[in-house]
Design a protein around this motif. Structure first.
Motif, PDB file in Angstrom:
ATOM      1  N   ASN A  39       0.846  -1.199   0.000  1.00  0.00           N
ATOM      2  CA  ASN A  39       0.000   0.000   0.000  1.00  0.00           C
ATOM      3  C   ASN A  39       0.875   1.239   0.000  1.00  0.00           C
ATOM      4  O   ASN A  39       2.097   1.177  -0.010  1.00  0.00           O
ATOM      5  CB  ASN A  39      -0.955  -0.033   1.183  1.00  0.00           C
ATOM      6  N   ARG A  40       0.206   2.347   0.050  1.00  0.00           N
ATOM      7  CA  ARG A  40       0.903   3.616  -0.102  1.00  0.00           C
ATOM      8  C   ARG A  40       1.976   3.820   0.969  1.00  0.00           C
ATOM      9  O   ARG A  40       3.000   4.408   0.746  1.00  0.00           O
ATOM     10  CB  ARG A  40      -0.110   4.759  -0.026  1.00  0.00           C
ATOM     11  N   LYS A  41       1.717   3.281   2.140  1.00  0.00           N
ATOM     12  CA  LYS A  41       2.695   3.521   3.209  1.00  0.00           C
ATOM     13  C   LYS A  41       3.907   2.609   3.090  1.00  0.00           C
ATOM     14  O   LYS A  41       4.842   2.725   3.843  1.00  0.00           O
ATOM     15  CB  LYS A  41       2.029   3.278   4.570  1.00  0.00           C
ATOM     16  N   GLY A  42       3.831   1.698   2.095  1.00  0.00           N
ATOM     17  CA  GLY A  42       4.983   0.837   1.891  1.00  0.00           C
ATOM     18  C   GLY A  42       5.032  -0.364   2.823  1.00  0.00           C
ATOM     19  O   GLY A  42       6.019  -1.085   2.871  1.00  0.00           O
ATOM     20  N   GLN A  43       3.954  -0.644   3.598  1.00  0.00           N
ATOM     21  CA  GLN A  43       3.982  -1.821   4.473  1.00  0.00           C
ATOM     22  C   GLN A  43       3.739  -3.056   3.641  1.00  0.00           C
ATOM     23  O   GLN A  43       3.062  -3.014   2.623  1.00  0.00           O
ATOM     24  CB  GLN A  43       2.886  -1.729   5.533  1.00  0.00           C
ATOM     25  N   LYS A  44       4.224  -4.205   4.162  1.00  0.00           N
ATOM     26  CA  LYS A  44       3.960  -5.461   3.460  1.00  0.00           C
ATOM     27  C   LYS A  44       2.531  -5.884   3.777  1.00  0.00           C
ATOM     28  O   LYS A  44       2.103  -5.838   4.922  1.00  0.00           O
ATOM     29  CB  LYS A  44       4.914  -6.546   3.958  1.00  0.00           C
ATOM     30  N   VAL A  66       4.167 -11.300   4.137  1.00  0.00           N
ATOM     31  CA  VAL A  66       4.455 -11.490   2.711  1.00  0.00           C
ATOM     32  C   VAL A  66       5.940 -11.679   2.498  1.00  0.00           C
ATOM     33  O   VAL A  66       6.761 -10.932   3.019  1.00  0.00           O
ATOM     34  CB  VAL A  66       3.966 -10.250   1.922  1.00  0.00           C
ATOM     35  N   GLY A  67       6.254 -12.691   1.719  1.00  0.00           N
ATOM     36  CA  GLY A  67       7.650 -12.948   1.399  1.00  0.00           C
ATOM     37  C   GLY A  67       8.385 -13.741   2.470  1.00  0.00           C
ATOM     38  O   GLY A  67       9.515 -14.177   2.257  1.00  0.00           O
ATOM     39  N   GLU A  68       7.753 -13.972   3.633  1.00  0.00           N
ATOM     40  CA  GLU A  68       8.482 -14.680   4.690  1.00  0.00           C
ATOM     41  C   GLU A  68       7.831 -15.999   5.077  1.00  0.00           C
ATOM     42  O   GLU A  68       8.490 -16.907   5.548  1.00  0.00           O
ATOM     43  CB  GLU A  68       8.576 -13.809   5.948  1.00  0.00           C
ATOM     44  N   GLY A  69       6.511 -16.099   4.931  1.00  0.00           N
ATOM     45  CA  GLY A  69       5.856 -17.355   5.293  1.00  0.00           C
ATOM     46  C   GLY A  69       5.751 -17.531   6.808  1.00  0.00           C
ATOM     47  O   GLY A  69       5.935 -16.600   7.582  1.00  0.00           O
ATOM     48  N   PHE A  70       5.413 -18.738   7.203  1.00  0.00           N
ATOM     49  CA  PHE A  70       5.279 -19.041   8.626  1.00  0.00           C
ATOM     50  C   PHE A  70       6.665 -19.129   9.259  1.00  0.00           C
ATOM     51  O   PHE A  70       7.682 -19.146   8.575  1.00  0.00           O
ATOM     52  CB  PHE A  70       4.557 -20.374   8.825  1.00  0.00           C
ATOM     53  N   LYS A  83      11.619 -25.197   7.889  1.00  0.00           N
ATOM     54  CA  LYS A  83      11.411 -23.762   7.730  1.00  0.00           C
ATOM     55  C   LYS A  83      10.932 -23.491   6.315  1.00  0.00           C
ATOM     56  O   LYS A  83      11.388 -24.140   5.371  1.00  0.00           O
ATOM     57  CB  LYS A  83      12.729 -23.023   7.966  1.00  0.00           C
ATOM     58  N   PRO A  84      10.057 -22.486   6.158  1.00  0.00           N
ATOM     59  CA  PRO A  84       9.510 -22.238   4.821  1.00  0.00           C
ATOM     60  C   PRO A  84      10.542 -21.683   3.854  1.00  0.00           C
ATOM     61  O   PRO A  84      10.407 -21.835   2.648  1.00  0.00           O
ATOM     62  CB  PRO A  84       8.398 -21.214   5.073  1.00  0.00           C
ATOM     63  N   ILE A  85      11.576 -21.019   4.423  1.00  0.00           N
ATOM     64  CA  ILE A  85      12.566 -20.412   3.540  1.00  0.00           C
ATOM     65  C   ILE A  85      13.908 -21.031   3.834  1.00  0.00           C
ATOM     66  O   ILE A  85      14.323 -21.118   4.992  1.00  0.00           O
ATOM     67  CB  ILE A  85      12.632 -18.885   3.768  1.00  0.00           C
ATOM     68  N   ASP A  86      14.558 -21.466   2.780  1.00  0.00           N
ATOM     69  CA  ASP A  86      15.859 -22.105   2.914  1.00  0.00           C
ATOM     70  C   ASP A  86      16.885 -21.082   3.372  1.00  0.00           C
ATOM     71  O   ASP A  86      17.022 -20.028   2.760  1.00  0.00           O
ATOM     72  CB  ASP A  86      16.254 -22.681   1.548  1.00  0.00           C
ATOM     73  N   MET A  90      14.851 -16.121  -6.521  1.00  0.00           N
ATOM     74  CA  MET A  90      14.543 -15.167  -5.457  1.00  0.00           C
ATOM     75  C   MET A  90      13.130 -15.372  -4.976  1.00  0.00           C
ATOM     76  O   MET A  90      12.256 -15.772  -5.728  1.00  0.00           O
ATOM     77  CB  MET A  90      14.687 -13.735  -5.956  1.00  0.00           C
ATOM     78  N   ARG A  91      12.929 -15.052  -3.741  1.00  0.00           N
ATOM     79  CA  ARG A  91      11.572 -15.195  -3.231  1.00  0.00           C
ATOM     80  C   ARG A  91      10.700 -14.135  -3.871  1.00  0.00           C
ATOM     81  O   ARG A  91      11.123 -12.996  -4.057  1.00  0.00           O
ATOM     82  CB  ARG A  91      11.557 -14.993  -1.709  1.00  0.00           C
ATOM     83  N   SER A  92       9.489 -14.474  -4.117  1.00  0.00           N
ATOM     84  CA  SER A  92       8.585 -13.446  -4.657  1.00  0.00           C
ATOM     85  C   SER A  92       7.254 -13.576  -3.971  1.00  0.00           C
ATOM     86  O   SER A  92       6.957 -14.586  -3.336  1.00  0.00           O
ATOM     87  CB  SER A  92       8.422 -13.632  -6.165  1.00  0.00           C
ATOM     88  N   GLN A  93       6.459 -12.564  -4.085  1.00  0.00           N
ATOM     89  CA  GLN A  93       5.155 -12.625  -3.454  1.00  0.00           C
ATOM     90  C   GLN A  93       4.198 -13.464  -4.270  1.00  0.00           C
ATOM     91  O   GLN A  93       3.154 -13.855  -3.795  1.00  0.00           O
ATOM     92  CB  GLN A  93       4.575 -11.210  -3.317  1.00  0.00           C
TER      93      GLN A  93
END
Lengths: 314, 371
Positions: free
Chosen positions: A10-15, A197-201, A221-224, B1-4
């Motif tokens: 959004n406009r504020k740049g939050q995920k 977003v982008g990080e998962g659980f 882990k969801p991200i290696d 790369m990770r993406s949404q």
């Protein structure tokens, strides 16, 4: 053909928080049914009439004690009066007592070898208390279901989502699950599928089952950490069985063999059971059925036994 | 790369797989099971209906049982059924009575067992009480034992202390005995020394006296004659004779007693001198034991008043002065001595020598009285 598009910040740049939104897949998972033929154990019949088998389309996601009311009513007239007061228990085609605390679909994938309709024997006598627990009422099933939910949430969000939910939300989850109400269930469950977003659980709630050893659990882990990409099913399984040979085993969930390159984060969001866990069946490749397109070898499974922790069967 | 955004490849694959699975597993069977369920329900309904109708028919037939053979057959069948049911009933009754008798015997056994149990419990209670009593006694005896041991220990300690005191006192006694011996020895030594000293003194005194006499003699020989004039004589016997003659010329009238009024021992040895004092109550005696004794008489008895010592030789004579306050005695040690009667103390010693008919007096001191 993807129906899923990312939402920009959004406009504020939050995920923005992303949830499981693929309704098609979710619906397919929810509405899965298995044809089951319930038969009364022959040595328990005391009447002259031989009971007919009872055929029922059983949801894959439910537990047996929730669907066996009609079965019991049908068979109760054929057994001796003293046995008729007792709790029924089920055994599958191999004579193995079916543990009621496993989802029906999981047991079918693991032990039934795809034979349809699935023949299940109903017993009134001789409850094998050393192998399966007693289930006197539906509350027992509910308490196990809720405990699994809490465990999964602890792994995913450190337990914060379940703790913030009210009692009525918990009730809604259970009622929706029990009464086959997709919208009722998922209106609450989608909160449990939220992640940054982008990080998962934080961790993926996942359990593996083999016909020899049930209920193995590892930290996934969801991200290696090393590559920075989403962990795939392939990598997650290496976490469980470091010496696994993927050409000799099949990984089955909900009756299908997903591609090994699927991210486990997506799997956890879309293909978890209603208790929010991914229950994977690891079976040796057999020539009878192949769920996936690649040809399978007929050698037996080579899962390592020494690294697997001896979890007690849940 | 990770993406949404998930790329859709795997998703589509999975979706296809799921749809295949559904086709295989549920589609074929759903309708079939549904129809089966319907048939099953129908069949159950029909069975129930059949049962109801047959019951009805039987009831209907019971009204017309005498009219047709078929109904008679039905009757026979029914009678047979009744017979078998009655047999079953009797069998069940018999079994029931058996069970009842069994129950009675079991209750009798149970009451017996309960009685036994009660008896055993009372026994147990009594023995528990006994045990408690004995425990009490034991504890009491133990406390007594402890007391006795304590007193025993106390006595032992006391004995020990007394023993120690005794050894200390014994030691002290030994020490004192030793000291006593030592002191006695010293005293003896000192006494011997004193005796030696006294002897020495006496010797010295005698020597001195002799020297004095010698000197006096020499002086007298040079100067005048002695106070008492005596006829000159050459020998000592002449001197004695003159004494006797002197005495006889100085004799006065006297009465000689014949019966003794009182007799007693006064000295150890011979009594050489006796003299009345002027107050006619006291008298003095002198003996060879070198002592002068003062006596008081009340006519029949004599009581010893004092012993005057100091003479070194036997007492030869005693004399009172005119007042009776002084006593003079002579002894064989060539000395005259003067005592005061009241305090029995030696006052004067006079050495007397008789040489060549001359009596010489040598005074040691001149204190009181006059000779």
């Amino acid at each position: 053909m993807s129906l899923f598009t990312s939402r920009p910040a959004n406009r504020k740049g939050q995920k923005r928080i992303r949830m499981a939104e693929d309704r098609e897949v979710l619906r397919e998972i929810w509405e899965a049914r298995l044809p089951v033929s319930f038969q009364l154990a022959q040595d328990e019949v005391v009447t002259l009439n031989v009971p007919e088998p009872f055929y029922l389309m059983v949801p894959r996601l439910l537990y047996f004690p929730l669907v066996t009311d009609k079965v019991r009513k049908h068979f109760i007239q054929y057994v001796s009066p003293e046995a008729s007061g007792r709790e029924i228990w089920l055994s599958d085609g191999n004579g193995q007592p079916i543990k009621w605390n496993y989802p029906i679909g999981l047991w079918f994938d693991l032990f039934a070898e795809g034979a349809l309709p699935w023949t299940v024997t109903v017993h009134f006598d001789g409850y094998p208390e050393d192998k399966i627990m007693r289930c006197s009422c539906k509350e027992t099933v509910r308490s196990q279901f809720m405990s699994y939910l809490k465990e999964a949430d602890a792994l995913k969000h450190k337990g914060q989502v379940m703790n913030c939910m009210q009692e009525k939300d918990h009730n809604q989850l259970w009622q929706g699950f029990q009464n086959d109400k997709f919208d009722q269930f998922w209106s609450v469950n989608k909160k449990l599928m939220e992640s940054v977003v982008g990080e998962g659980f934080r961790h993926i709630p996942i359990k593996c089952y083999t016909p020899e050893k049930l209920a193995i659990q590892r930290i996934v882990k969801p991200i290696d950490d090393t590559t920075g990409t989403w962990t795939t099913l392939h990598d997650a399984l290496l976490e469980f069985f470091p010496t696994i040979d993927f050409s000799t085993v099949r990984v089955i969930i909900h009756g299908v063999e997903p591609p090994l390159g699927t991210p486990v984060q997506w799997l956890s969001e879309h293909m978890s059971y209603p208790d929010n866990f991914l229950h994977l069946s690891i079976l040796p490749s057999a020539p009878r059925f192949s769920y996936f397109s690649t040809p399978s070898l007929s050698s037996p499974s080579t899962e390592s036994g020494s690294r697997v922790s001896p979890n007690s069967s849940s | 790369m990770r993406s949404q955004q998930w790329n859709g490849e795997f998703r589509n694959q999975i979706l296809t797989l799921l749809r295949d699975r559904n086709k295989r597993e549920s589609q074929g069977f759903t309708e079939l099971f549904h129809h089966h369920e319907k048939l099953f329900e129908n069949w159950a309904a029909i069975k129930a209906e059949n049962l109801r109708l047959s019951v009805q028919v039987e009831r209907g037939y019971s009204h017309h049982h005498h009219s047709s053979s078929y109904s008679e057959e039905r009757e026979k069948v029914l009678e047979q059924k009744i017979l078998s049911l009655q047999e079953e009933l009797t069998e069940l009754h018999r079994r029931r009575s058996e069970n009842a008798s069994h129950v009675l015997s079991l209750t009798a056994k149970l009451t017996d067992k309960e009685a036994e149990l009660a008896a055993a419990q009372t026994q147990l209670a009594t023995s528990v009480a006994k045990c408690a009593d004995q425990d009490e006694q034991i504890s009491f005896l133990q406390s007594k034992i402890q007391e006795l041991e304590a007193t025993n220990q106390l006595l032992r300690d006391e004995h020990q202390a007394l023993h120690l005191a005794y050894t200390a006192l014994e030691e002290k006694h030994h020490r004192l005995v030793g000291e006593n011996k030592e002191l006695v020895q010293r005293y003896m030594e000192i006494k011997a020394q004193h005796a030696d000293f006294m002897n020495q003194e006496n010797e010295n005194f005698v020597k001195k006296r002799q020297a004095k006499v010698q000197k006096e003699l020499e002086d007298a020989a040079k100067d005048s004659k002695a106070a008492v004039v005596l006829p000159e004589s050459d020998t000592e016997n002449a001197g004695l004779r003159s004494d006797i003659s002197l005495l006889s010329t100085l004799a006065v009238g006297c009465v000689v007693p014949t019966i003794a009024s009182h007799k007693f021992d006064s000295h150890e040895n011979e009594v050489n001198a006796v003299r009345w004092s002027p107050n006619c109550k006291n008298f003095a005696t002198g003996g060879s034991d070198r002592k002068v004794k003062l006596w008081e008489t009340n006519g029949n008895e004599a009581e010893l008043k004092a012993i005057l010592t100091g003479c070194n030789g036997a007492i030869l004579s005693v004399e009172f002065d005119s007042t009776g306050s002084l006593l003079l005695c002579t002894s064989s040690d060539f000395a005259c001595r003067v005592w005061t009667v009241d305090d029995h103390r030696l006052r004067e010693t006079v050495l007397i020598l008789i040489i060549r008919n001359t009596v010489l007096f040598m005074y040691s001191r001149f204190k009181a009285g006059k000779i």
